[in-house]
Structures are given as structure tokens and as C-alpha cells.
Enzyme design. Structure first.
Site, PDB file in Angstrom:
ATOM      1  N   TYR A 108       5.139   8.419  -2.223  1.00  0.00           N
ATOM      2  CA  TYR A 108       4.953   7.963  -0.841  1.00  0.00           C
ATOM      3  C   TYR A 108       6.250   7.322  -0.363  1.00  0.00           C
ATOM      4  CZ  TYR A 108       3.386   5.229   3.162  1.00  0.00           C
ATOM      5  OH  TYR A 108       3.249   4.696   4.419  1.00  0.00           O
ATOM      6  N   GLU A 194       6.625   8.548   8.243  1.00  0.00           N
ATOM      7  CA  GLU A 194       5.884   8.498   6.974  1.00  0.00           C
ATOM      8  C   GLU A 194       5.834   9.878   6.328  1.00  0.00           C
ATOM      9  OE1 GLU A 194       1.836   6.313   5.959  1.00  0.00           O
ATOM     10  OE2 GLU A 194       1.443   8.237   6.927  1.00  0.00           O
TER      11      GLU A 194
END
Length: 386
Positions: A108, A194
Site C-alpha cells: 500500500y 493512493e
């Protein structure tokens, strides 16, 4: 401003970030031109401005053209409801089909405007994929705050890489990736960039999913980003408001607000909630409002059938109180509007505003002496309190 995943990936490619090979479908007939390879797995994803698509079946593996056609017929042009959409869901305006990739690990990575620390922050984690919010509750993540006076440098990317035990070449690739992402983040005035998940294939990194949110206040210099606007993803009244320089957000109550100034609007919303009422909207007409824009704000409210009463809370300065009063009168006459309106007007030309409203023949507009009286009366008229 939100943009779709496929649009975010288009931007990533421009900055040299790896993504799986993919195709955008807005019409089922377009699938005929997609060169599906035998034996290869693909991922079909609905394109909406909301997360948790997989929980509504909006992300599925497919293996051939027929699977793609079936998926598109099921979702394209239909509404999908996920935990992150409004109750009525969002219309699927496009389908994105990309090749499925295998790798060693899903990571992530995000860069976002961290208002608490007043800096741009890099957030990385060894665990990416679905339910990332829940993952962060039990898993360690590494945050790196970028000094706004010094600006970005590879030092920050190297610091973020310390969260992983990469060997030298892979660590260098990761630092280059973060540098590219930050350059994109700054160039497009993003509030959030993101990558979840970021796939570690062993030899390189691939963005399997991407979410980008742009600062609305910077859109005037982001012509390319504005071209990504998908009005089907926007709440209709919010879109109308944005086209008329009004700050409007739809809420769940039955009390409509008309306020000049975002700070005053927030205070008004909180006070109404504290007194037991529920607002149908956040509506800031801004300090430079005109009679025409106030009229338009009232038209937007008029389209919301949930509204039982309108509370007008104006501190007159550039927006004079008499202009607001005249807009209220003109609107009620133009639309034969009979719902109660409670007006608390203070500041420039308050006396003239009172004279206008006192001379008005209809009785649905009433004045309040102060904020407390106005809110209490509004809540009573909304039927929230006995």
C-alpha cells in the site's frame, strides 16, 4: 474532485508508473475490438466514484470476450450500491478491463494532504488490498511527513522505503516510484494519491488500483483534470450548485440552510444538530453572492422534496441584507413557494431588509431576532421537536 480509476492510471502512465495493460469500455459493442488472449485472466471493474466495489460484485475475474460482455451487460449504465455509495447507489458509466498480474506481495502506498500535521505525507504499508482501513488497525504502517519549507527530496522516499526489507536494486526502484508519484501529486494539485494495491512482482512494481482526489480550489489551472469530469457520478443538486459558484453538499435531514461563509455555515449546521434538528444540506452562498446566485440557491433547495423549512442565516457585509430579503420575496412569488422560511439577518442594510419582508403579503417568511431564536423556530417548524 474525484476521477475514475482508469483516468488515474492514464495519469500514472504519463509519469512512468507501471500499470497492467487495460481497456476502457463505455459501450458493450466496444468489447469486440479488445484482443483477449486465450489462457489469460483479466479483471473487470465497474468505474464509479466510490470504493468497496468488490463487495457488490463490481470487480470480477473474467477469461474471455463472452465473460466481458456478460459483466458489462450486468453493470454498464446500471446503479451499483456499495458501502461507500449513497443509498441509491451510483451509475456505472464505464467498465475497465485489465490483465491480471501475479506477484510476490501486495503493498500500500499513498500521498495525501495531512491537515493535522500541516504537511504532505507519504503512507506505506506491507499489507495492501481490500479492507485497508481495517488492516491499518492491526498492522504497522510507516508515515513520512514532508517538510513544507524544504519540499520533496529522495530522502523522504528512502525513509518510506525503510518500512520494507528490500534488497538494494528493489529499494532504488521503490524510491524512484515514490518520486514519480509525488511529482504527479504536486503537478495535478492532488489532495490524495493512493495506490492500493501496489504489486511487487519481484523485478518491478505495478499499480493494480489507483485513486486520485484533486483539490477543487485548484481546478481553474487543471484543464486536463476538468476534462475528466463525469457528471453521472455527481449528486445532481451538488452539480447544479458547482456550476453556479455555490458550495452545496446534500445531507440527510429536512432543514435547508442558506448561509454566507463556510465557517458560519459549519457553525450553523452544528448548532442545528445540537438543538435536535437535522439539516438537508450544507449551502454556502459565499461572501460575494448576488441576488441572482441567492435565487439560484433557493431554486436548488426547492428541488429537494425532503425540505420542510428553510433557515436563512446571513451576516451582511458585501452581501447586503436587503439583497437577500428581495431574493427571498422574488423567489416565493416566482415559484408560489409556501414552505416556511426563517430569516436571521444581521449587518449591512438590515433595516431595509426588515422593511422589505414586513411589506411582503405572504406570511411564510418570518424574521428571527438572533441565532438561537431562529434555530429553535426552524426546528419546531420542521417537526423535529414538540
Amino acid at each position: 474532485m474525484n476521477i475514475h480509476e482508469y483516468q488515474a492510471k492514464e495519469l500514472l502512465v504519463r509519469y512512468g508508473v507501471n500499470i497492467p495493460k487495460g481497456f476502457v469500455v463505455t459501450n458493450t459493442k466496444q468489447i469486440d475490438s479488445i484482443p483477449f488472449e486465450t489462457g489469460k485472466t483479466y479483471i473487470a471493474k465497474v468505474q464509479v466514484h466510490a470504493g468497496a466495489r468488490n463487495k457488490a460484485g463490481g470487480i470480477q475475474k473474467i477469461y474471455n470476450k463472452q465473460g466481458a460482455i456478460s459483466f458489462c451487460k450486468k453493470f454498464l449504465g446500471k446503479r451499483i450500491i456499495t458501502p461507500q455509495t449513497p443509498k441509491e447507489g451510483k451509475i456505472v458509466s464505464a467498465i475497465y478491463i485489465e490483465e491480471a498480474l501475479l506477484g510476490n506481495q501486495e503493498l500500500y502506498v499513498s500521498i495525501f494532504a495531512d491537515r493535522n500535521n500541516q504537511c504532505n505525507t507519504i503512507l506505506v504499508s506491507k499489507e495492501g488490498g481490500v479492507d485497508i482501513q481495517e488492516t491499518f488497525k492491526v498492522s504497522k504502517s510507516n508515515t513520512v511527513c514532508i517538510d513544507p519549507l524544504l519540499g520533496f527530496s529522495k530522502f523522504y522516499a528512502k525513509k518510506a522505503a525503510c518500512a520494507f526489507n528490500f534488497e538494494k536494486n528493489k529499494a532504488n526502484n521503490f524510491v524512484i516510484l515514490i518520486s514519480k508519484l509525488f511529482m504527479l501529486y504536486k503537478d495535478i494539485d492532488a489532495e490524495l494519491l493512493e495506490i492500493n494495491p501496489l504489486l511487487d512482482t519481484g523485478s518491478d512494481f505495478f499499480a493494480l488500483d489507483a485513486k486520485i482526489v484533486i483539490d477543487d480550489n485548484a481546478l481553474f489551472r487543471q484543464e486536463k483534470i476538468l476534462s475528466y469530469t463525469d457528471i453521472l457520478q455527481q449528486e445532481p443538486l451538488e452539480f447544479q450548485a458547482s456550476q453556479n459558484n455555490l458550495n452545496y453538499v446534500r445531507l440527510d435531514g429536512n432543514i435547508a440552510m442558506v448561509v454566507n461563509g463556510a465557517g458560519l455555515a459549519m457553525a450553523c449546521l452544528d448548532t442545528i444538530e445540537d438543538f435536535g434538528g437535522k439539516c438537508a444540506n450544507f449551502l454556502d452562498i459565499k461572501g460575494s453572492a448576488t441576488k441572482e446566485s441567492i435565487f439560484k440557491a433557493l431554486e436548488i433547495i426547492h428541488q429537494d422534496t425532503r425540505v420542510k423549512v428553510i433557515f436563512v442565516n446571513i451576516i451582511g457585509g458585501i452581501v447586503r441584507c436587503d439583497i437577500v430579503a428581495q431574493a427571498l420575496v422574488d423567489f416565493c412569488d416566482a415559484y408560489s413557494f409556501n414552505l416556511p422560511i426563517v430569516a436571521r439577518l444581521e449587518g449591512a442594510n438590515k433595516k431595509e431588509a426588515i422593511d422589505i419582508l414586513n411589506a411582503y403579503k405572504k406570511s411564510n417568511i418570518s424574521m428571527a431576532k438572533n441565532l438561537r431564536e431562529g434555530i429553535e423556530k426552524t426546528i419546531l417548524l420542521a417537526g423535529e421537536k414538540n
